[in-house]
Design a protein around this motif. Structure first.
Motif, mmCIF file in Angstrom:
data_model
loop_
_atom_site.group_PDB
_atom_site.id
_atom_site.type_symbol
_atom_site.label_atom_id
_atom_site.label_comp_id
_atom_site.label_asym_id
_atom_site.label_seq_id
_atom_site.Cartn_x
_atom_site.Cartn_y
_atom_site.Cartn_z
ATOM 1 N N LEU A 20 78.244 -25.367 41.977
ATOM 2 C CA LEU A 20 77.218 -24.361 41.381
ATOM 3 C C LEU A 20 75.940 -25.044 41.115
ATOM 4 O O LEU A 20 75.696 -26.254 40.535
ATOM 5 C CB LEU A 20 77.929 -24.042 39.791
ATOM 6 C CG LEU A 20 76.927 -23.364 38.836
ATOM 7 C CD1 LEU A 20 76.821 -21.965 39.437
ATOM 8 C CD2 LEU A 20 77.438 -23.322 37.555
ATOM 9 N N GLU A 21 74.848 -24.186 41.314
ATOM 10 C CA GLU A 21 73.373 -24.736 41.375
ATOM 11 C C GLU A 21 72.699 -23.863 40.426
ATOM 12 O O GLU A 21 72.719 -22.351 40.802
ATOM 13 C CB GLU A 21 72.820 -24.974 42.635
ATOM 14 C CG GLU A 21 71.342 -25.298 42.444
ATOM 15 C CD GLU A 21 70.706 -25.681 43.653
ATOM 16 O OE1 GLU A 21 69.556 -26.103 43.749
ATOM 17 O OE2 GLU A 21 71.381 -26.085 44.509
ATOM 18 N N GLN A 22 72.257 -23.941 39.324
ATOM 19 C CA GLN A 22 71.525 -23.066 38.455
ATOM 20 C C GLN A 22 70.096 -23.464 38.409
ATOM 21 O O GLN A 22 69.601 -24.443 38.225
ATOM 22 C CB GLN A 22 72.066 -23.227 37.051
ATOM 23 C CG GLN A 22 71.365 -22.111 36.132
ATOM 24 C CD GLN A 22 71.855 -22.309 34.598
ATOM 25 O OE1 GLN A 22 72.616 -22.978 34.627
ATOM 26 N NE2 GLN A 22 71.389 -21.707 33.796
ATOM 27 N N ILE A 23 69.212 -22.437 38.637
ATOM 28 C CA ILE A 23 67.667 -22.499 38.685
ATOM 29 C C ILE A 23 67.297 -21.462 37.626
ATOM 30 O O ILE A 23 67.332 -20.365 38.002
ATOM 31 C CB ILE A 23 66.937 -22.386 40.165
ATOM 32 C CG1 ILE A 23 67.587 -23.266 40.939
ATOM 33 C CG2 ILE A 23 65.509 -22.326 39.873
ATOM 34 C CD1 ILE A 23 66.937 -22.972 42.301
ATOM 35 N N ARG A 24 66.703 -21.748 36.381
ATOM 36 C CA ARG A 24 66.189 -21.073 35.540
ATOM 37 C C ARG A 24 64.681 -21.088 35.123
ATOM 38 O O ARG A 24 64.294 -22.149 34.937
ATOM 39 C CB ARG A 24 67.075 -21.449 34.024
ATOM 40 C CG ARG A 24 66.807 -20.468 33.048
ATOM 41 C CD ARG A 24 67.960 -20.405 32.111
ATOM 42 N NE ARG A 24 67.661 -21.899 31.118
ATOM 43 C CZ ARG A 24 68.353 -21.888 29.763
ATOM 44 N NH1 ARG A 24 69.135 -21.127 29.572
ATOM 45 N NH2 ARG A 24 67.755 -22.986 28.996
ATOM 46 N N VAL A 44 66.489 -27.042 36.152
ATOM 47 C CA VAL A 44 67.581 -26.959 37.282
ATOM 48 C C VAL A 44 68.768 -27.968 36.979
ATOM 49 O O VAL A 44 68.852 -29.024 36.482
ATOM 50 C CB VAL A 44 66.973 -27.583 38.400
ATOM 51 C CG1 VAL A 44 67.876 -27.710 39.678
ATOM 52 C CG2 VAL A 44 65.649 -26.947 39.003
ATOM 53 N N LYS A 46 72.818 -29.054 38.597
ATOM 54 C CA LYS A 46 73.651 -28.868 39.901
ATOM 55 C C LYS A 46 74.884 -29.488 39.404
ATOM 56 O O LYS A 46 74.815 -30.562 38.614
ATOM 57 C CB LYS A 46 73.130 -29.684 40.965
ATOM 58 C CG LYS A 46 71.633 -29.309 41.356
ATOM 59 C CD LYS A 46 71.044 -30.011 42.614
ATOM 60 C CE LYS A 46 69.633 -29.669 43.085
ATOM 61 N NZ LYS A 46 69.287 -30.271 44.264
ATOM 62 N N GLU A 47 76.042 -28.754 39.667
ATOM 63 C CA GLU A 47 77.287 -29.165 39.004
ATOM 64 C C GLU A 47 78.315 -29.025 40.379
ATOM 65 O O GLU A 47 78.207 -28.313 41.207
ATOM 66 C CB GLU A 47 77.751 -28.343 37.939
ATOM 67 C CG GLU A 47 77.135 -28.219 36.626
ATOM 68 C CD GLU A 47 77.616 -27.451 35.631
ATOM 69 O OE1 GLU A 47 78.133 -26.382 35.905
ATOM 70 O OE2 GLU A 47 77.386 -27.778 34.378
ATOM 71 N N SER A 77 77.603 -33.425 37.040
ATOM 72 C CA SER A 77 76.691 -32.630 36.358
ATOM 73 C C SER A 77 75.082 -33.513 36.624
ATOM 74 O O SER A 77 75.339 -34.724 36.063
ATOM 75 C CB SER A 77 76.919 -32.010 35.320
ATOM 76 O OG SER A 77 75.865 -31.121 34.749
ATOM 77 N N THR A 79 70.817 -32.896 36.203
ATOM 78 C CA THR A 79 69.830 -31.978 35.696
ATOM 79 C C THR A 79 68.565 -32.640 36.198
ATOM 80 O O THR A 79 67.979 -33.617 34.993
ATOM 81 C CB THR A 79 69.701 -31.570 34.228
ATOM 82 O OG1 THR A 79 70.935 -31.212 33.962
ATOM 83 C CG2 THR A 79 68.642 -30.499 33.967
ATOM 84 N N TRP A 82 63.970 -30.811 33.800
ATOM 85 C CA TRP A 82 64.195 -29.770 32.645
ATOM 86 C C TRP A 82 62.839 -30.203 31.807
ATOM 87 O O TRP A 82 62.673 -30.816 31.339
ATOM 88 C CB TRP A 82 65.230 -29.995 31.919
ATOM 89 C CG TRP A 82 65.535 -29.281 30.679
ATOM 90 C CD1 TRP A 82 64.950 -28.346 30.380
ATOM 91 C CD2 TRP A 82 66.663 -29.460 29.715
ATOM 92 N NE1 TRP A 82 65.553 -27.532 29.234
ATOM 93 C CE2 TRP A 82 66.535 -28.367 28.992
ATOM 94 C CE3 TRP A 82 67.745 -30.169 29.670
ATOM 95 C CZ2 TRP A 82 67.327 -28.360 27.682
ATOM 96 C CZ3 TRP A 82 68.486 -30.238 28.272
ATOM 97 C CH2 TRP A 82 68.319 -29.271 27.718
#
Length: 553
Positions: A20-24, A44, A46-47, A77, A79, A82
């Motif tokens: 899972l990759e989350q960019i917020r 950002v 990444k898990e 995980s 990051t 941030w």
């Protein structure tokens, strides 16, 4: 993957990997008193998770069987970026001045090794009297053990950059204007030690859990079945904080043993009805994130671990009636009682005159009781079905809290505090939980439809150290819909979909005290629409949609 050597020996292998990759990017405002703050955040994450397991089943003799498992799991995980930029200005003013700039880097990795071994012996005799006494299944004896090694490494680095011209109380008259043209010339200082990995959030943690057990099962005639056993468990935990100080909690080793007996009696009324009674002792083991004395900045309140946390133990008693009129239908009605020692709850702790110092931390608060009843009902009429379950739970625990009161006789210090006992429900335990599902199943056309509603009653979400100031989550009802439709009769292809939270149910957190912000009913403050409680938090999630295709080989 499965492989059968013969009809007595087989092995299987299972593995799964996910990422899972989350960019917020997030922008929000915060107004407190005379200040009006703008927050801009980029993050950002990444898990990844990997798990694999071997399993084997072997018939050693006619009466002796062996099954074993070995598993490895890994989770990571990272990051890598941030950042949060904050500007302040006078409330209602469009002139903003830079306040602070924070950057964080986080990474963690977890590894698990697990081994399980079970040996089952089935005792059968040709004696007629033996079979009459113990039934056709005879006596089953089972022995086994397990071992699990877990490790975690966590790294945390943070820069808190102090601006040369910090915001001061009142309308700002100087500082660095928050405009896009001067952000490259932002002037700041970096505190000594900022960014170092030498902090309580950089740590390593190891856990070993091993156990052995023995269990026996036999019947007395055709009506009564007895099952009993004992599990002996050993737990060893250790952590090391990467922080250069001499605090006693900088590293720690925790060891304990548990004897966990279990007994069950089943009385068969007929082929479709039975009554079960059981007792067992269980434990709840604190997670590493609760034991390690980390300290992180939360969105509303900071969070802190507790190295002095104890594991919970519980004595559990259950009595249940079972009725299975048809294979797809059931009626279960039961009562239960639990005595819980050292339950773990997330507490809100801080000083009344310094709310900014408050933290959320896990705590033990003594002994609690938990009792109630539950029922499950499943019924089909043709292709239509209904599934319902309801649980009523009465839980209580008595804890010591701080009470603020006014003493008119004490002119010099009329505002006083004292410690008092308060009995309340356990955190997270709602008195009423209900689920109702409407089902349509038609295998002839390959169509399944499910509409489900879940009701969760009022419960304590966060325990306060102050009398009558716990945070309560309000009752909520959630409605979901799902379907699956087979495409064609000879093709193993189907279309499926889900819609969650159709009602857009809001999560509301309240303090059940008179609302002094809305005492006169003027509704001046947003969302404070009642006079008998204070709204602390409101979250809206909207609906989520899933549509996919499935093909079965």
């Amino acid at each position: 993957l499965d492989y059968a050597f013969n009809n007595k020996n087989k092995i299987s292998f299972y593995t799964v990997a996910t990422g899972l990759e989350q960019i917020r990017e997030r922008h929000f405002t915060d107004s407190t008193g005379s200040k009006f703050g703008l927050h801009d955040e980029t993050k950002v994450v990444k898990e990844n998770i990997y798990h694999s397991a071997f399993h084997g089943d072997d018939s050693l003799t006619h009466n002796l069987k062996l099954d074993w498992s070995a598993a490895y799991s890994m989770a990571g995980s990272n990051t890598p970026d941030w950042g949060e930029l904050v500007s302040d200005g006078a409330n209602g003013s469009t002139n903003q001045y830079w306040n602070s700039f924070t950057r964080r880097w986080l990474s963690s990795s977890d590894q698990d090794f697990s081994e399980y071994l079970n040996l089952t012996y089935q005792l059968h005799l040709t004696s007629v009297s033996f079979n009459k006494l113990f039934g056709k299944d005879g006596i089953e004896l089972k022995f086994g053990g397990m071992n699990r090694d877990k490790s975690r490494d966590n790294q945390y680095s943070e820069y808190d950059m102090n601006l040369t011209y910090p915001y001061v109380a009142g309308p700002p008259t100087s500082g660095q204007p928050a405009t896009a043209t001067n952000i490259s010339g932002l002037q700041y200082t970096v505190p000594v030690g900022s960014g170092s990995l030498d902090n309580s959030n950089t740590y390593s943690f190891q856990e070993n859990v091993s156990a052995i057990y023995g269990r026996g099962k036999f019947s007395l005639g055709d009506k009564v079945q007895l099952l009993g056993g004992l599990r002996i468990e050993s737990t060893s935990q250790a952590y090391q904080i990467n922080e250069s100080n001499s605090e006693a909690w900088q590293n720690g080793i925790i060891r304990y043993y548990d004897l966990l007996p279990s007994y069950q009696l089943k009385y068969t009324i007929n082929q479709k009805q039975a009554i079960r009674a059981s007792y067992f002792r269980s434990i709840t083991r604190p997670g590493y994130y609760q034991l390690v004395p980390y300290y992180i900045t939360g969105e509303y309140y900071n969070e802190q671990g507790n190295p002095f946390l104890h594991h919970s133990q519980a004595d559990n008693y259950d009595l249940r009636y079972e009725f299975f009129p048809r294979p797809s239908e059931q009626l279960l009605v039961g009562v239960f009682y639990k005595n819980i020692f050292d339950p773990i709850e997330i507490a809100f702790e801080g000083k009344a005159d310094k709310p900014s110092t408050a933290v959320l931390t896990p705590e033990n608060f003594g002994t609690a009781t938990n009792y109630g009843f539950e029922f499950v009902y499943v019924k089909y009429i043709g292709h239509f079905g209904v599934s319902a379950n309801y649980t009523y739970t009465q839980s209580q625990i008595t804890t010591t809290k701080e009470l603020f009161y006014y003493d008119p006789a004490n002119i010099s210090e009329p505002n006083q505090t004292k410690l008092v006992n308060q009995t309340r429900p356990l955190q997270g335990q709602a008195a009423n939980i209900a689920n109702l599902s409407l089902i349509y199943k038609n295998p002839n056309i390959g169509l399944d439809i499910l509409i489900s509603a879940v009701y969760t009653g009022k419960l304590i979400s966060t325990v306060s150290q102050y009398y009558d100031l716990d945070w309560w989550q309000m009752p909520m009802t959630r409605l979901d819909f799902s379907f699956e439709k087979r495409i064609g009769k000879k093709v193993n292809l189907s279309l499926y979909g889900k819609v969650n939270n159709l009602l857009n149910t809001a999560l509301l957190i309240r303090i059940m005290q008179p609302n002094i912000l809305n005492a006169n009913g003027s509704y001046t403050y947003p969302e404070q629409t009642t006079t008998n409680s204070l709204l602390v938090e409101k979250e809206l999630y909207g609906q989520s949609y899933l549509l996919g295709m499935r093909y079965k080989f």
